[in-house]
Motif scaffolding. Sequence first.
Motif, PDB file in Angstrom:
ATOM      1  N   HIS A 134       0.775  -1.126   0.149  1.00  0.00           N
ATOM      2  CA  HIS A 134       0.023   0.065  -0.054  1.00  0.00           C
ATOM      3  C   HIS A 134       0.928   1.229   0.041  1.00  0.00           C
ATOM      4  N   ALA A 138       1.866  -0.598  -4.711  1.00  0.00           N
ATOM      5  CA  ALA A 138       0.601  -0.334  -5.685  1.00  0.00           C
ATOM      6  C   ALA A 138       0.651   1.056  -6.330  1.00  0.00           C
ATOM      7  N   GLN A 178      -4.856   6.761  -0.615  1.00  0.00           N
ATOM      8  CA  GLN A 178      -5.412   6.570  -2.043  1.00  0.00           C
ATOM      9  C   GLN A 178      -5.489   5.323  -2.316  1.00  0.00           C
ATOM     10  N   VAL A 179      -4.663   4.393  -2.242  1.00  0.00           N
ATOM     11  CA  VAL A 179      -4.890   2.992  -2.784  1.00  0.00           C
ATOM     12  C   VAL A 179      -5.897   2.168  -1.943  1.00  0.00           C
ATOM     13  N   ARG A 180      -6.171   2.505  -0.549  1.00  0.00           N
ATOM     14  CA  ARG A 180      -6.973   1.782   0.208  1.00  0.00           C
ATOM     15  C   ARG A 180      -8.525   2.230  -0.265  1.00  0.00           C
ATOM     16  N   MET A 182      -9.120   3.511  -3.327  1.00  0.00           N
ATOM     17  CA  MET A 182      -9.437   2.910  -4.592  1.00  0.00           C
ATOM     18  C   MET A 182      -9.818   1.453  -4.669  1.00  0.00           C
ATOM     19  N   LYS A 183      -9.225   0.906  -3.786  1.00  0.00           N
ATOM     20  CA  LYS A 183      -9.497  -0.786  -3.784  1.00  0.00           C
ATOM     21  C   LYS A 183     -10.875  -0.962  -3.227  1.00  0.00           C
ATOM     22  N   ASP A 184     -11.174  -0.273  -2.408  1.00  0.00           N
ATOM     23  CA  ASP A 184     -12.587  -0.307  -1.497  1.00  0.00           C
ATOM     24  C   ASP A 184     -13.723   0.388  -2.175  1.00  0.00           C
ATOM     25  N   ASN A 298      -3.509  -1.322 -10.469  1.00  0.00           N
ATOM     26  CA  ASN A 298      -3.076  -1.914  -9.214  1.00  0.00           C
ATOM     27  C   ASN A 298      -4.531  -1.970  -8.400  1.00  0.00           C
ATOM     28  N   CYS A 299      -5.323  -0.912  -8.582  1.00  0.00           N
ATOM     29  CA  CYS A 299      -6.343  -0.915  -7.365  1.00  0.00           C
ATOM     30  C   CYS A 299      -7.633  -1.560  -8.015  1.00  0.00           C
TER      31      CYS A 299
END
Length: 346
Positions: A134, A138, A178-180, A182-184, A298-299
């Motif tokens: 994260h 990513a 940001q990563v979290r 976009m993944k969620d 990646n997300c």
Amino acid sequence: MEHLITAIKEEVENYQVASADQLEAYRLAFISKKGKVSELFETLKTLPKEDKQRFGKPLNELKQLAEGKFAEWQEKLQSSASNATLDIDFTLPSVPEKLGNQHPLTLTRNRIIEIFERLGFSVADGPEIEDDWHNFSALNFPENHPAREMQDTFFVEKKGQNGAEQDLLLRTHTSNVQVRLMKDQKPPIRAIMPGRVYRNEAISARAHCFFHQVEGLYVDKNVGFADLKQTLYHFAKEMYGQDTKIRFRPSFFPFTEPSAEIDISCLICKGKGCNVCKYSGWVEIAGSGMVHPNVLKNCGIDPEEFTGFAFGMGIERITMLRYQVNDLRLYSENDLRFLRQFSTVV
Ligand code: DAH
């Protein structure tokens, strides 16, 4: 009967009352319907006529005495109660209430949130202890990218140790959130992410091993560089005043393409040049760019369908400019002489 009257008379005469409770006890004992004096009247009714005549008068006198005492005490108690109220001196200065005040970094963070909330950004949060994926992978940091070293990361756990599948670290920036997000979540995503970050730096007036950032992210269909520019123009003018000048300088971040650093005209010298802006007239306030397609992929977001912009800024830096604080260490030393200076700032 005679004895009784004399005995109760004596009792009444010797009785002392100093409080409302005691007065009530006296009333119940002597002059209420079931009190001693009333009881004597009941007894009187049962006596032969001549006794009635004999004891009527002294009994009535006893009644008057008992009631008179009651009235006297009642008045005394009432007047001492009202005297007590008058004892309060309203002109005395009040006992000061020692309320704390908000930390200057909190003041700045709240102002940043306020500005972006009005543009429709929500506020999101993420972990400070983060995994490598994260914080770096990513975000398109290649395995041996110098930025990984450059950021001088604090590692909590290394890959392979205690069965760890990847490095665990103190996040070096708020970009992990940001990563979290976009993944969620599915786009549209429009959020800012304030929080604390850590870097292994020697502590000085200009560097610290922890500081604070606000990350921003907007992902939707047709989000372009013009949206990024307009959003940050608006932010800078709201934050620093309408006559603040803003410039974008080309830059590089692995997670954005193209990337830009954002400068504002120096608030201290108004662009003329001073030691705060190192005589350039400009100070850097944020990094930004269009979210790199690899990061979207990646997300789990299709870069053919969605685009986005992102930015990250340092809360300490902004606070230094706002309040002319010249030493980063002041923010975490808990010196009340420093902190109390912000008690009147809203
Ligand atoms: N993460 C960067 C840093 O800590 C700041 C940053 C730059 C964040 C560009 C962004 C961005 O979201 O687009 O230096």
